[in-house]
Scaffold this motif. Structure first.
Motif, PDB file in Angstrom:
ATOM      1  N   ILE A  26       0.846  -1.203   0.000  1.00 38.50           N
ATOM      2  CA  ILE A  26       0.000   0.000   0.000  1.00 38.50           C
ATOM      3  C   ILE A  26       0.881   1.253   0.000  1.00 38.50           C
ATOM      4  CG2 ILE A  26      -1.666   1.308   1.376  1.00 38.50           C
ATOM      5  CD1 ILE A  26      -2.678  -1.486   2.401  1.00 38.50           C
ATOM      6  N   ALA A  27       1.933   1.224   0.829  1.00 43.78           N
ATOM      7  CA  ALA A  27       2.831   2.382   0.907  1.00 43.78           C
ATOM      8  C   ALA A  27       3.487   2.645  -0.449  1.00 43.78           C
ATOM      9  CB  ALA A  27       3.891   2.143   1.989  1.00 43.78           C
ATOM     10  N   GLU A  28       3.820   1.556  -1.163  1.00 39.19           N
ATOM     11  CA  GLU A  28       4.431   1.721  -2.490  1.00 39.19           C
ATOM     12  C   GLU A  28       3.459   2.375  -3.476  1.00 39.19           C
ATOM     13  OE1 GLU A  28       5.791  -2.198  -3.430  1.00 39.19           O
ATOM     14  OE2 GLU A  28       7.508  -2.045  -2.066  1.00 39.19           O
ATOM     15  N   ALA A  29       2.197   1.938  -3.435  1.00 37.87           N
ATOM     16  CA  ALA A  29       1.188   2.523  -4.321  1.00 37.87           C
ATOM     17  C   ALA A  29       1.033   4.013  -4.021  1.00 37.87           C
ATOM     18  CB  ALA A  29      -0.144   1.793  -4.165  1.00 37.87           C
ATOM     19  N   LYS A  30       1.037   4.338  -2.728  1.00 46.22           N
ATOM     20  CA  LYS A  30       0.879   5.739  -2.322  1.00 46.22           C
ATOM     21  C   LYS A  30       2.092   6.568  -2.768  1.00 46.22           C
ATOM     22  CE  LYS A  30      -0.758   9.285  -0.114  1.00 46.22           C
ATOM     23  NZ  LYS A  30      -1.823  10.053  -0.788  1.00 46.22           N
ATOM     24  N   ARG A  31       3.289   5.997  -2.566  1.00 44.23           N
ATOM     25  CA  ARG A  31       4.520   6.709  -2.933  1.00 44.23           C
ATOM     26  C   ARG A  31       4.638   6.874  -4.444  1.00 44.23           C
ATOM     27  NH1 ARG A  31       7.678   3.959   1.537  1.00 44.23           N
ATOM     28  NH2 ARG A  31       7.692   5.537   3.194  1.00 44.23           N
ATOM     29  N   ALA A  32       3.999   5.940  -5.187  1.00 40.30           N
ATOM     30  CA  ALA A  32       4.028   6.049  -6.649  1.00 40.30           C
ATOM     31  C   ALA A  32       3.168   7.198  -7.135  1.00 40.30           C
ATOM     32  CB  ALA A  32       3.568   4.727  -7.282  1.00 40.30           C
ATOM     33  N   ALA A  72     -15.916  -6.749  15.423  1.00 38.88           N
ATOM     34  CA  ALA A  72     -14.671  -6.560  16.167  1.00 38.88           C
ATOM     35  C   ALA A  72     -13.487  -7.028  15.328  1.00 38.88           C
ATOM     36  CB  ALA A  72     -14.729  -7.317  17.503  1.00 38.88           C
ATOM     37  N   GLY A  73     -13.730  -8.001  14.460  1.00 38.76           N
ATOM     38  CA  GLY A  73     -12.654  -8.559  13.643  1.00 38.76           C
ATOM     39  C   GLY A  73     -12.011  -7.529  12.731  1.00 38.76           C
ATOM     40  N   GLU A  74     -12.822  -6.766  12.016  1.00 44.72           N
ATOM     41  CA  GLU A  74     -12.273  -5.744  11.109  1.00 44.72           C
ATOM     42  C   GLU A  74     -11.654  -4.593  11.910  1.00 44.72           C
ATOM     43  OE1 GLU A  74     -15.208  -7.163  10.383  1.00 44.72           O
ATOM     44  OE2 GLU A  74     -14.506  -8.209   8.596  1.00 44.72           O
ATOM     45  N   ARG A  75     -12.212  -4.330  13.083  1.00 49.86           N
ATOM     46  CA  ARG A  75     -11.667  -3.277  13.933  1.00 49.86           C
ATOM     47  C   ARG A  75     -10.198  -3.580  14.262  1.00 49.86           C
ATOM     48  NH1 ARG A  75     -15.246  -0.026  16.185  1.00 49.86           N
ATOM     49  NH2 ARG A  75     -14.569   1.302  17.888  1.00 49.86           N
ATOM     50  N   ILE A  76      -9.926  -4.848  14.508  1.00 50.59           N
ATOM     51  CA  ILE A  76      -8.563  -5.265  14.841  1.00 50.59           C
ATOM     52  C   ILE A  76      -7.671  -5.170  13.604  1.00 50.59           C
ATOM     53  CG2 ILE A  76      -7.162  -7.248  15.548  1.00 50.59           C
ATOM     54  CD1 ILE A  76      -9.598  -8.094  17.315  1.00 50.59           C
ATOM     55  N   SER A  77      -8.116  -5.752  12.484  1.00 56.02           N
ATOM     56  CA  SER A  77      -7.252  -5.776  11.296  1.00 56.02           C
ATOM     57  C   SER A  77      -7.028  -4.371  10.739  1.00 56.02           C
ATOM     58  CB  SER A  77      -7.849  -6.690  10.223  1.00 56.02           C
ATOM     59  OG  SER A  77      -9.141  -6.270   9.841  1.00 56.02           O
ATOM     60  N   MET A  78      -8.055  -3.527  10.774  1.00 62.48           N
ATOM     61  CA  MET A  78      -7.895  -2.205  10.146  1.00 62.48           C
ATOM     62  C   MET A  78      -6.956  -1.319  10.951  1.00 62.48           C
ATOM     63  SD  MET A  78     -11.562  -0.298  10.786  1.00 62.48           S
ATOM     64  CE  MET A  78     -11.794   0.860  12.150  1.00 62.48           C
ATOM     65  N   SER A  79      -7.023  -1.406  12.282  1.00 61.20           N
ATOM     66  CA  SER A  79      -6.134  -0.554  13.084  1.00 61.20           C
ATOM     67  C   SER A  79      -4.695  -1.050  12.987  1.00 61.20           C
ATOM     68  CB  SER A  79      -6.610  -0.490  14.539  1.00 61.20           C
ATOM     69  OG  SER A  79      -6.804  -1.778  15.072  1.00 61.20           O
ATOM     70  N   LEU A  80      -4.519  -2.378  12.984  1.00 65.38           N
ATOM     71  CA  LEU A  80      -3.165  -2.921  12.847  1.00 65.38           C
ATOM     72  C   LEU A  80      -2.566  -2.528  11.490  1.00 65.38           C
ATOM     73  CD1 LEU A  80      -3.625  -6.496  14.369  1.00 65.38           C
ATOM     74  CD2 LEU A  80      -2.352  -4.583  15.378  1.00 65.38           C
ATOM     75  N   LEU A  81      -3.385  -2.582  10.446  1.00 65.09           N
ATOM     76  CA  LEU A  81      -2.876  -2.231   9.119  1.00 65.09           C
ATOM     77  C   LEU A  81      -2.503  -0.743   9.068  1.00 65.09           C
ATOM     78  CD1 LEU A  81      -2.233  -3.090   6.257  1.00 65.09           C
ATOM     79  CD2 LEU A  81      -4.636  -2.810   5.636  1.00 65.09           C
ATOM     80  N   ALA A  82      -3.330   0.109   9.665  1.00 69.23           N
ATOM     81  CA  ALA A  82      -3.002   1.540   9.694  1.00 69.23           C
ATOM     82  C   ALA A  82      -1.693   1.781  10.449  1.00 69.23           C
ATOM     83  CB  ALA A  82      -4.148   2.329  10.337  1.00 69.23           C
ATOM     84  N   MET A  83      -1.508   1.040  11.555  1.00 72.32           N
ATOM     85  CA  MET A  83      -0.256   1.161  12.315  1.00 72.32           C
ATOM     86  C   MET A  83       0.938   0.757  11.468  1.00 72.32           C
ATOM     87  SD  MET A  83      -1.241  -0.592  15.941  1.00 72.32           S
ATOM     88  CE  MET A  83      -2.680  -0.063  16.867  1.00 72.32           C
ATOM     89  N   ALA A  84       0.787  -0.356  10.756  1.00 73.99           N
ATOM     90  CA  ALA A  84       1.902  -0.882   9.963  1.00 73.99           C
ATOM     91  C   ALA A  84       2.268   0.083   8.841  1.00 73.99           C
ATOM     92  CB  ALA A  84       1.535  -2.260   9.397  1.00 73.99           C
ATOM     93  N   ILE A  85       1.264   0.729   8.254  1.00 72.65           N
ATOM     94  CA  ILE A  85       1.548   1.700   7.181  1.00 72.65           C
ATOM     95  C   ILE A  85       2.228   2.937   7.770  1.00 72.65           C
ATOM     96  CG2 ILE A  85       0.484   3.197   5.446  1.00 72.65           C
ATOM     97  CD1 ILE A  85      -1.727   1.049   5.171  1.00 72.65           C
ATOM     98  N   SER A  86       1.724   3.417   8.898  1.00 75.62           N
ATOM     99  CA  SER A  86       2.339   4.568   9.568  1.00 75.62           C
ATOM    100  C   SER A  86       3.801   4.298   9.881  1.00 75.62           C
ATOM    101  CB  SER A  86       1.604   4.887  10.885  1.00 75.62           C
ATOM    102  OG  SER A  86       0.267   5.231  10.635  1.00 75.62           O
TER     103      SER A  86
END
Lengths: 438, 438
Positions: A26-32, A72-86
């Protein structure tokens, strides 16, 4: 600069390492230089674990509470993914279905999206951030209650968001390279389809191809959202679902190299692919009085039990008896409900017996080109006949022919038809073909 | 018919069986005729597991995303609890902090409640349902973002909701029978306190008693919410935190059986209890020039590093040198920050050296009655002296005396003081004293 909506399923974010890998992509797509909005499912087995917890507490969980639990499942995955991108130095913010403006009706467990008002997502994108949105969930307009969209819900979230944002493309990341001319587990020479129309994709999905859910394709067609189905494990181009013609100079549809030679690039191939479905069963109602209204009464009874029929065949009436047999197929999971409803109404319908058969298979040949090419069905029946496969039922649409065979002959039938219509690739694909979960 | 807010911590809903047990208790309260609103924490280890996941993804998770992640925990526990109650034939609905109208400031990770507008909760109660509310979480007014309230957050949610709903009592369920005259792990003869004032409970919480968090008591005092601290494992009456006098004919405060004999039931006991705290450290700044403004400068530097001081002692200046020593205590977890800040400013403050000591303990004697009873401090010092325990620092408030001792003498000190003030019970309590987590 394009606006891209990317959707990652549960297997793409199954653990911390997978999440970091997706974040990098995702970060690569954004940086592109593109603006990126991401829709994410729950991590791997989370949903199953939550369902298991619910069943430990009660055999019949209220659906409203089940929706709160599962989201609750998506709440966990979405916050973790946002953290990983940050963590990669790219700003990212996660949003619930409610925050993303995904408004649904109030049918908990299988809610339908009635509106998408993604102003917060647009604002996040405008501020330069990647927006991560929880798939599979929405909120009711009236009561502000959390809902889930049912199977394939995350794909639908992604397409609906792409439509609401006017995105250039909706990329559905999965564990296969795209949509294939047949299931590569059954036909090793199946080819990846480069480009397919909404109608063809709809028929593929309705006929058992699992890579995209039917409702997601319906949504994409209604709002003309280009959908790019591709692998999260490679950077290869996948399958583009669109009604736009392919740019000149590229090969169109499933016609690659050899098949495309000599053909104009803009021409539709006759056949897109062969789908199969092993999840149906057949009910035959024996000796129904052949008088007006009886068939209608039967399908009224079946519909009243909440079952969707698929194919229907009525035999020619035997003149001497004035009776006939009626057969139809339905999801095997609905078999018990339909059988019970029919048996209950046996006296007023007046049939003598009922046969239930869940050892059937359905093969569907799909292609927009068959509209203008006569002889497709003749070629299909000949191919099956040559392979020694008996056809039990037939149904057709403008761009599809489906036949019912014995379940244990289905794989053989798919291979025979795939070869007969010149869909085989020169070299076998090394790919695992599977569903996308939510 | 009363309106009761009940709060259950993570250990009370650690697994499916615990949830079913708590559900039974709630259903009984509802069936007894009361209206019940329940605040629930995340199940047992959920929070730790989510924090662990975040740390696998990034060393520095953005706090906004951390809040979204952690609030998944209550989402799971609250929906499971609602299911379990429904399964007993009592209607129950769960609500997020947002749905319950818990509005906070936007300090992610330790947000403060600025308003509670529980109209949906009131509507659920009016419709005859039990309302289950996620503890520990709220939503910002401006951006609609999810926040968490930090440690003790669920207790605060419960008290704030009780205030907003005008509840008759807020019951905090925990794994101990109530608030004790001392930690029963150290003083086996510690007695459960039947009734305690907000001021006394505030001092107990601030002095190391872990059963209720300080901010929760502050909130309860401000809105005069009666708080009943009790065990989720028994039906015994616990400790009632209130400024209302006990009804005539009941024993008041910590004075039970023997101690209460002959005393009027309405009379306040002199001493509520003995609290202790092992989490502080002491910094001594040696040879500070004894000129105006130096002490102020020191505390300015420490405050600037975000550290809260507790006790402060300045020695009498040695006339011959014009220098003095200044000691203060602070949370040991802030020791590194404070030491670094002071060392950086050593040149302008002008001290010669700095001593850091984290082997101290703090004992606090708390009782509203000591205001009107002279000689309490004399009795305290005598008890410690008789036990051979040296006092290093002293600080007092109207209803509290705190002393610093060596850490390894703290248990002995607590026991000696507890006995000296006649707090010992005739029979030992079999109870484990612990914190309540969130």
């Amino acid at each position: 600069m394009a606006l891209i909506v990317q959707k990652y399923g549960g297997s793409s974010v199954a653990d911390a390492d997978s999440i970091k890998r997706v974040a990098k992509r995702i970060a690569e797509a954004k940086r592109a230089g593109d603006d990126v909005v991401v829709v994410v499912s729950a991590m791997g087995d989370t949903t199953d674990e939550l369902i298991d917890l619910a069943q430990q507490v009660t055999p019949l969980p209220p659906q409203r509470e089940m929706d709160i639990l599962l989201t609750a499942g998506e709440r966990i995955s979405m916050s973790l993914l946002a953290m990983a991108i940050s963590n990669l130095g790219v700003e990212a913010q996660s949003f619930t279905g409610q925050q993303a403006g995904v408004i649904t009706d109030d049918v908990h467990g299988k809610a339908r999206i009635i509106d998408v008002t993604p102003s917060r997502i647009q604002a996040a994108v405008d501020s330069g951030a990647v927006a991560i949105v929880a798939g599979f969930q929405g909120v009711t307009q009236r009561t502000n209650d959390v809902t889930t969209l049912g199977r394939g819900g995350s794909d639908t979230t992604a397409v609906a968001l792409a439509a609401g944002l006017g995105a250039d493309v909706c990329e559905i990341y999965t564990d296969v390279d795209g949509v294939f001319t047949a299931d590569p587990r059954i036909v090793p020479s199946a080819r990846k389809i480069d480009r397919i129309s909404y109608d063809e994709m709809l028929e593929m999905a309705a006929s058992g191809a699992k890579v995209l859910m039917l409702r997601c394709v319906e949504y994409a067609r209604r709002y003309q959202v280009p959908v790019h189905v591709r692998s999260s494990f490679s950077t290869r181009t996948g399958t583009l679902v669109t009604d736009e013609p392919a740019p000149a100079g590229t090969t169109a549809g499933s016609a690659d190299s050899a098949a495309a030679e000599g053909a104009a690039p803009m021409e539709q191939p006759i056949i897109a692919g062969v789908a199969h479905d092993r999840s149906e069963a057949k009910i035959t109602i024996v000796d129904v009085p052949d008088v007006p209204g009886k068939a209608a009464r039967i399908f009224e009874v079946v519909a009243g039990s909440g079952v969707n029929l698929d194919m229907i065949v009525q035999n020619v009436s035997v003149a001497s008896t004035g009776r006939t047999d009626i057969s139809f197929t339905l999801p095997a999971s609905d078999g018990a409900a339909a059988t019970a409803a029919l048996t209950q109404h046996q006296p007023d319908i007046g049939f003598t017996s009922l046969q239930y058969d869940d050892t059937i298979g359905k093969l569907s040949l799909i292609g927009a080109g068959m509209k203008s090419h006569p002889g497709v069905s003749a070629k299909l029946f000949a191919a099956l006949s040559d392979a020694g496969i008996n056809i039990e039922m037939i149904s057709t649409s403008e761009i599809r022919i489906s036949v019912v065979t014995r379940a244990d002959q289905l794989d053989e039938a798919v291979r025979a038809v795939h070869t007969a219509f010149d869909l085989d690739s020169a070299d076998e694909q090394a790919v695992v073909y599977g569903g996308t979960g939510r």
